[in-house]
Every structure is written in structure tokens, then in C-alpha cells.
Design a protein around this motif. Structure first.
Motif, PDB file in Angstrom:
ATOM      1  N   LEU A 176     -21.565  36.899  74.976  1.00 21.16           N
ATOM      2  CA  LEU A 176     -20.380  36.498  75.734  1.00 21.16           C
ATOM      3  C   LEU A 176     -19.170  36.209  75.067  1.00 21.16           C
ATOM      4  N   LEU A 177     -19.395  35.449  74.069  1.00 21.79           N
ATOM      5  CA  LEU A 177     -18.209  34.976  73.209  1.00 21.79           C
ATOM      6  C   LEU A 177     -17.634  36.201  72.590  1.00 21.79           C
ATOM      7  N   ALA A 178     -18.086  37.077  72.171  1.00 25.78           N
ATOM      8  CA  ALA A 178     -17.791  38.180  71.404  1.00 25.78           C
ATOM      9  C   ALA A 178     -17.109  39.288  72.367  1.00 25.78           C
ATOM     10  N   LYS A 179     -17.369  39.332  73.692  1.00 25.37           N
ATOM     11  CA  LYS A 179     -16.871  40.089  74.590  1.00 25.37           C
ATOM     12  C   LYS A 179     -15.561  39.632  75.500  1.00 25.37           C
ATOM     13  N   HIS A 180     -15.528  38.209  75.534  1.00 27.59           N
ATOM     14  CA  HIS A 180     -14.361  37.862  76.152  1.00 27.59           C
ATOM     15  C   HIS A 180     -13.189  38.127  75.435  1.00 27.59           C
ATOM     16  N   PRO A 181     -11.978  38.360  76.073  1.00 30.62           N
ATOM     17  CA  PRO A 181     -10.836  38.677  75.459  1.00 30.62           C
ATOM     18  C   PRO A 181     -10.322  38.003  74.466  1.00 30.62           C
ATOM     19  N   PHE A 182     -10.272  36.596  74.645  1.00 32.87           N
ATOM     20  CA  PHE A 182      -9.783  35.949  73.466  1.00 32.87           C
ATOM     21  C   PHE A 182     -10.823  35.607  72.174  1.00 32.87           C
TER      22      PHE A 182
ATOM     23  N   GLY B 118       0.077  37.158  69.185  1.00 33.41           N
ATOM     24  CA  GLY B 118       0.120  38.069  70.204  1.00 33.41           C
ATOM     25  C   GLY B 118       0.391  37.596  71.766  1.00 33.41           C
ATOM     26  N   HIS B 119       0.203  36.276  71.885  1.00 39.90           N
ATOM     27  CA  HIS B 119       0.282  35.399  72.965  1.00 39.90           C
ATOM     28  C   HIS B 119       1.259  34.352  73.340  1.00 39.90           C
ATOM     29  N   THR B 120       1.518  33.802  74.518  1.00 38.39           N
ATOM     30  CA  THR B 120       2.130  32.518  74.610  1.00 38.39           C
ATOM     31  C   THR B 120       1.457  31.474  74.661  1.00 38.39           C
ATOM     32  N   LEU B 121       0.756  31.123  73.370  1.00 41.18           N
ATOM     33  CA  LEU B 121      -0.224  29.896  73.344  1.00 41.18           C
ATOM     34  C   LEU B 121       0.321  28.704  73.535  1.00 41.18           C
ATOM     35  N   LEU B 122       1.537  28.434  73.105  1.00 37.36           N
ATOM     36  CA  LEU B 122       2.292  27.282  73.143  1.00 37.36           C
ATOM     37  C   LEU B 122       3.583  27.106  73.352  1.00 37.36           C
ATOM     38  N   VAL B 123       4.311  26.081  74.076  1.00 34.68           N
ATOM     39  CA  VAL B 123       5.676  26.124  74.559  1.00 34.68           C
ATOM     40  C   VAL B 123       6.580  26.177  73.105  1.00 34.68           C
ATOM     41  N   PRO B 124       7.469  26.664  73.182  1.00 33.95           N
ATOM     42  CA  PRO B 124       8.374  26.971  72.033  1.00 33.95           C
ATOM     43  C   PRO B 124       8.820  25.739  71.259  1.00 33.95           C
ATOM     44  N   ASP B 125       8.854  24.688  71.835  1.00 39.37           N
ATOM     45  CA  ASP B 125       9.176  23.478  71.061  1.00 39.37           C
ATOM     46  C   ASP B 125       7.908  22.498  70.698  1.00 39.37           C
ATOM     47  N   PHE B 126       6.828  23.136  70.629  1.00 38.45           N
ATOM     48  CA  PHE B 126       5.627  22.124  70.635  1.00 38.45           C
ATOM     49  C   PHE B 126       5.570  21.344  69.274  1.00 38.45           C
ATOM     50  N   ALA B 127       6.327  21.722  68.226  1.00 42.55           N
ATOM     51  CA  ALA B 127       6.181  21.126  67.229  1.00 42.55           C
ATOM     52  C   ALA B 127       7.501  20.214  67.025  1.00 42.55           C
ATOM     53  N   ARG B 128       8.401  19.756  68.153  1.00 39.06           N
ATOM     54  CA  ARG B 128       9.516  19.028  67.808  1.00 39.06           C
ATOM     55  C   ARG B 128       8.930  17.570  67.369  1.00 39.06           C
TER      56      ARG B 128
ATOM     57  N   GLU C 163      -2.347  15.245  81.003  1.00 42.07           N
ATOM     58  CA  GLU C 163      -1.054  16.000  81.257  1.00 42.07           C
ATOM     59  C   GLU C 163      -0.098  16.238  80.064  1.00 42.07           C
ATOM     60  N   GLN C 164       0.015  15.052  79.226  1.00 41.12           N
ATOM     61  CA  GLN C 164       1.038  15.186  78.206  1.00 41.12           C
ATOM     62  C   GLN C 164       0.506  16.318  77.090  1.00 41.12           C
ATOM     63  N   TYR C 165      -0.521  16.781  76.978  1.00 44.07           N
ATOM     64  CA  TYR C 165      -0.754  17.570  76.095  1.00 44.07           C
ATOM     65  C   TYR C 165      -0.865  19.092  77.008  1.00 44.07           C
ATOM     66  N   ARG C 166      -1.322  19.182  77.984  1.00 42.51           N
ATOM     67  CA  ARG C 166      -1.339  20.355  78.822  1.00 42.51           C
ATOM     68  C   ARG C 166       0.017  20.858  78.955  1.00 42.51           C
ATOM     69  N   ARG C 167       1.132  20.065  78.876  1.00 40.72           N
ATOM     70  CA  ARG C 167       2.502  20.403  78.956  1.00 40.72           C
ATOM     71  C   ARG C 167       2.944  21.237  77.867  1.00 40.72           C
ATOM     72  N   GLU C 168       2.302  21.083  76.684  1.00 40.42           N
ATOM     73  CA  GLU C 168       2.646  21.551  75.607  1.00 40.42           C
ATOM     74  C   GLU C 168       1.859  23.105  75.083  1.00 40.42           C
TER      75      GLU C 168
ATOM     76  N   GLY D  97      -2.350  29.563  76.415  1.00 36.80           N
ATOM     77  CA  GLY D  97      -3.085  28.462  75.986  1.00 36.80           C
ATOM     78  C   GLY D  97      -3.848  27.634  76.949  1.00 36.80           C
ATOM     79  N   HIS D  98      -3.089  27.706  78.232  1.00 39.16           N
ATOM     80  CA  HIS D  98      -4.102  27.261  79.479  1.00 39.16           C
ATOM     81  C   HIS D  98      -5.391  28.117  79.399  1.00 39.16           C
ATOM     82  N   ARG D  99      -5.130  29.357  79.577  1.00 41.11           N
ATOM     83  CA  ARG D  99      -6.372  30.204  79.600  1.00 41.11           C
ATOM     84  C   ARG D  99      -7.343  29.855  78.552  1.00 41.11           C
ATOM     85  N   THR D 100      -6.890  29.733  77.144  1.00 45.72           N
ATOM     86  CA  THR D 100      -7.723  29.513  76.194  1.00 45.72           C
ATOM     87  C   THR D 100      -8.617  28.037  76.484  1.00 45.72           C
ATOM     88  N   VAL D 101      -7.883  27.175  77.135  1.00 47.11           N
ATOM     89  CA  VAL D 101      -8.707  25.904  77.024  1.00 47.11           C
ATOM     90  C   VAL D 101      -9.777  26.121  78.137  1.00 47.11           C
ATOM     91  N   ASP D 102      -9.394  26.794  79.319  1.00 45.97           N
ATOM     92  CA  ASP D 102     -10.154  27.011  80.366  1.00 45.97           C
ATOM     93  C   ASP D 102     -11.501  27.809  79.849  1.00 45.97           C
TER      94      ASP D 102
END
Length: 503
Positions: free
Chosen positions: A21-27, A257-267, A348-353, A358-363
Motif C-alpha cells: 500500500l505504501l509503495a502504491k500510494h502516489p506520494f 514537484g508539488h506545492t508541499l509548503l507555502v512560499p515563505d515557510f522559512a521566514r 492550525e499554526q502549522y497547518r497554515r505553513e 503538504g495537506h494531502r501528505t499529512v492526511d
């Protein structure tokens, strides 16, 4: 800390099903992640193609090449860095990375190798592989010839790491191959997928500031993992670190290859996750941004499955007979850290980053963790994570017993620190209605030992007693007042030790 070796909780899926299952999931599917990575590098080359015709030539060569050659070229750390450096140099018109002409020569080498069907840039100049299959990368040799490609790699490593690279001997290479076989036997499909993101393994010497670092990866040097020479002594520990760092590579490729994080996550004002099990230092290295926390969560979910699978399948000692006693992070430790990181990232403060991916990876990881561990610890418990650090600090102090460089002032702190810890533990036991008599007796038996040795043994008594006293898994009291008292004690002690030793 001592970890139980029990097998999976009732209701957990069989290991072979989870492996698939882990090897078949897109991520978790290396083919999908790699295809998106390639699309990312195509976009970077296209964006500078009008100002750098050489970039267009690389794109044409990529189109002409077969899949395996293309996979190895785009996976090559030197190629990736050259493309990224040129992209910044041209787009932002600033110096960045290795010189522009060196980057251009690397792209010209890439075109020649793509047309000749030569898989990679660094790899063809090396002789040793992680394994025999085509998806396994190479092992760096620091005694090889100096070329524009190997010189570029050394420059990249020097700029980002500053470590001393080591050429593994035959015994060390045999240990690498053994660790890879172990991973293949325990989780064959996951190993095939995850290790395909590691194109190069570089071993570094345990010297200077890198002496205590077991392994490392960095997004800006993606494609290569770095292992301490000392990890090449035990197949279990080595397998764990190979899996650990290769999982980071998989996530790096996913991020590219994906939008894993918001652009300014390292601010500068980004929210940080406190990794409770790690010892503090003057750089606050145990406080992680959301990307590092997500990377660790990713690793611990997989590591929990690996350790569970190894122990479940060793009923007839099939693994320990061939690979020796299991010596790696225990399944309870991996699950506990994964659960904690899940809870933190879910705030919430981390989910916003996180970006959409990224949200799909966490789910996805949340779902996998629930299947791997359907009987979790008490929600938001933390005492066990602090006591993990508490015990490892004690082991560190014990190792310093014969170190003449530890000054008398540091040694003088130990008795008072230990007395405070014993009193705090005794108060916690009393507060939750436990008779502290046996605890007091265990502490007393350690009084005749050498001070550093006693410090370690009494801390072990404290940690194990408090864990055993938890009426629910890893929670001392529902109100958490006793738990918070333990937190204060551990943080106070850590601060004293850090200040004394970080001089």
C-alpha cells in the motif's frame, strides 16, 4: 530507554499489505514522484532557455534519452545543483553556488552522457553500488580522479556541509550491501521505492562537529545521502539510517514537484515544533520548522512499520541469525514520536505553513499511522518523549566519566542536579498516589557508584519508575499538573547541562 518488543496491536494490517500500500500510494510511488521531479527540472530549464540556449539543448537531449539514462541524469546531485545555480544566476543576476562556467560545463557533460546512454554524471566515475539492481545508486569514493564533475561535488559538499568525506573499505562496502539486503527482506516494495531516490551515498569521517551526527540529508544537495563512518558497523543501525535518509530524499523529490509548503515557510517568524526527545543546544536545534517536522513525521511512520515488521517476522530468528541482534530505534519510540509530530503538525499554526500537497501528505501519513498503530497512546501525552531525552542525556554524561577535559565545575553540578531530579520524581509519585518506597530503595543502591555512573543509573531508575507509574499510556495524571512538573524538571536539568557543557 528500554522498549518493548511486542508485535502489532490487534487490528493492524499485515506487514506485506502495508508494504504494498505504501509503495502504491502516489506520494510513495517512486515512478510518480520521479515523473513530477523531472517535470520540475524541465520547467527550470525552459525558464532560462531563451537566455541560455544550452538549457534548450539539455531539454532536447532529455527527450532523446531512454528512461533509465534520463532518470540517472536528473537524479544526479551535480546536475540538479548546476541547473538550480544557473537558474538563480540568470533569473536574479547574482552569484550563487559554483561558477557559471562550471555549471555550463556540467550541462554539456550531461548532454554527452544523455546521447551516449551513460546513466548519470557522478555515477559513471564510481565503481561501487548500494546494490545490484538498476535502481540502486552509487557509493562515493574520495580517492578517485579529479574531474569537473567530482570537483563540483566536492565544492557543493564543502559549501553546504564542510565535512570530511571518507572512502569506504571492502568490509564497509560489504556492510552497506548487507543492510540493503536486510531492508529488501523486511519491506521489499517500500525499499525498492524509497531507495530509488538515493542516487549517491557519501560516507563522512566522524571528526569535529560531525563526530556525533549519524546521518544527514539536505534539500539543496538532494540526490545524495551522507552517513557517518561509524554507522557502517551494524547492519540494523545502517539499514535504519539508509531508510531514514532515503525517505528524506523521497520527500525532497516530492517537494520539488508539488506545492508541499507555502512560499515563505522559512521566514524568521515561522512557528517551530519542539522535538521533545532531542537535547537542546545553543542554536535551538531541537526546534523545527514545519518542513523538518513533516520530514521527521514521514520517517517515523515508515520506521515504525520497518521495526514492527522486523520483530514480527523474527519469530524463528530468521533475521537475527543472519544479521545479529536487532539494534535500532524501537517500534514504540518510532510510534510515539510519529504521534507527537502528527498532533503538532495538526495544529492550525502549522497547518497554515503547508501547501495543498503538504495537506494531502499529512492526511495520507495520518491514515497510515492509524493502520500501523490502531491502539495509540493517550492523546497529547508527552512524558515519555521527555524521559527519552532524559535517559540519553544520562548516557552522554556516563560516557564522559573518564574525560579529563570535563572541568571540576561541571562535575560539581551533577550531585545537586540529581538530588533535584530525585525529589521531583518522588513528588510526582506521591501526587498520583504511588508508594515511593521501592523507588527510594533503588536510588539508595546507587550511592556507592562513581558520580557520573551514579547519575546515569539513577536517571534510569527515575525514567523507568515514572513510565511504569503512568496509569494510562504515558500520562501521569488527567489534569496534566504532575506531567507538567516532570516537564519542568527535565527542561531545567537539560538547560543546566547544556550551559555547563556548551562552553
Amino acid at each position: 530507554m528500554t522498549q518493548a518488543t511486542s508485535t502489532a496491536s490487534p487490528g493492524a494490517l499485515p506487514v506485506d499489505e502495508l508494504d504494498e500500500l505504501l509503495a502504491k500510494h502516489p506520494f510513495g510511488d517512486s515512478d510518480y514522484v520521479t515523473s513530477r521531479l523531472h517535470a520540475c527540472y524541465r520547467r527550470r530549464l525552459e525558464s532560462i532557455g531563451d537566455r541560455l540556449p544550452l538549457a534548450r539543448e539539455v531539454l532536447d537531449a532529455l527527450d532523446r534519452a531512454d528512461a533509465q539514462t534520463r532518470y540517472r541524469i536528473v537524479g544526479d546531485t551535480v546536475f540538479r545543483c548546476a541547473v538550480q545555480y544557473l537558474h538563480v544566476q540568470i533569473e536574479d543576476e547574482i552569484p550563487y553556488g559554483i561558477p557559471s562556467e562550471h555549471c555550463r560545463e556540467i550541462l554539456r557533460r550531461a548532454i554527452r552522457n544523455l546521447d551516449a546512454g551513460v546513466p548519470g554524471l557522478l555515477g559513471p566515475e564510481l565503481s561501487d553500488h548500494l546494490g545490484t539492481a538498476s535502481h540502486y545508486g552509487w557509493v562515493w569514493r574520495d580517492d578517485g580522479p579529479e574531474t569537473v564533475v567530482t570537483d563540483a561535488f566536492r565544492d557543493i559538499v564543502a559549501a553546504h556541509y564542510g565535512l570530511t568525506l571518507h572512502t569506504p573499505g571492502d568490509d564497509e562496502l560489504a556492510m552497506v550491501a548487507k543492510a540493503v539486503r536486510l531492508l529488501e527482506e523486511v519491506l521489499p516494495k517500500v525499499t525498492r521505492s524509497v531507495l530509488s531516490h538515493t542516487h549517491l551515498l557519501a560516507v563522512f569521517a566522524p571528526v569535529g562537529q560531525w563526530e556525533g551526527t549519524r546521518s544527514s540529508s539536505e534539500y539543496k544537495v538532494s540526490g545524495t545521502i551522507f552517513l557517518n563512518q561509524r554507522t557502517l558497523c551494524n547492519p540494523w543501525a545502517l539499514a535504519e539510517h539508509l531508510l531514514h535518509e532515503s525517505l528524506h530524499q523521497q520527500l525532497y523529490d516530492l517537494r520539488a514537484g508539488h506545492t508541499l509548503l507555502v512560499p515563505d515557510f522559512a521566514r524568521a517568524d515561522r512557528p517551530l515544533v519542539h522535538s521533545l526527545w532531542n537535547m537542546p543546544d545553543s542554536t535551538r536545534g531541537n526546534h523545527w520548522d514545519v518542513h523538518r517536522a513533516l520530514a521527521a513525521y514521514h520517517v517515523y511512520v515508515y520506521l515504525a512499520l520497518f521495526t514492527r515488521a522486523a520483530r514480527e517476522s523474527d519469530g524463528d530468528r530468521q533475521y537475527t541469525k543472519r544479521y545479529g541482534p536487532i539494534e535500532m530505534t524501537g517500534p514504540r519510540t518510532a510510534l510515539a514520536r510519529a504521534r507527537y509530530l502528527r498532533e503538532q503538525i495538526g495544529r492550525e499554526q502549522y497547518r497554515r505553513e503547508l501547501g495543498p500537497a503538504g495537506h494531502r501528505t499529512v492526511d495520507w501519513l495520518d491514515t497510515v499511522l492509524d493502520v500501523v498503530d490502531p491502539d495509540p497512546q493517550v492523546e497529547e501525552s508527552f512524558v515519555h518523549l521527555l524521559l527519552d531525552r532524559f535517559w540519553r542525556e544520562a548516557s552522554m554524561i556516563r560516557s564522559m566519566a573518564s574525560d579529563d577535559t570535563i572541568d571540576a565545575e561541571v562535575r560539581s553540578l551533577i550531585p545537586g542536579l540529581l538530588a533535584d531530579e530525585v525529589q521531583c520524581a518522588r513528588s510526582a509519585l506521591t501526587a498520583i498516589g504511588h508508594d515511593p518506597t521501592s523507588f527510594d530503595q533503588a536510588v539508595e543502591t546507587s550511592e556507592a557508584q562513581e558520580p557520573f555512573e551514579r547519575f546515569a543509573s539513577v536517571r534510569k531508575v527515575i525514567a523507568q519508575t515514572l513510565l511504569d507509574a503512568c496509569p494510562r499510556r504515558y500520562e501521569l495524571s488527567p489534569a496534566r499538573d504532575v506531567d507538567e512538573g516532570v516537564r519542568d524538571m527535565v527542561e531545567r536539568s537539560s538547560a543546566v547541562l547544556m550551559k555547563a557543557l556548551d562552553r
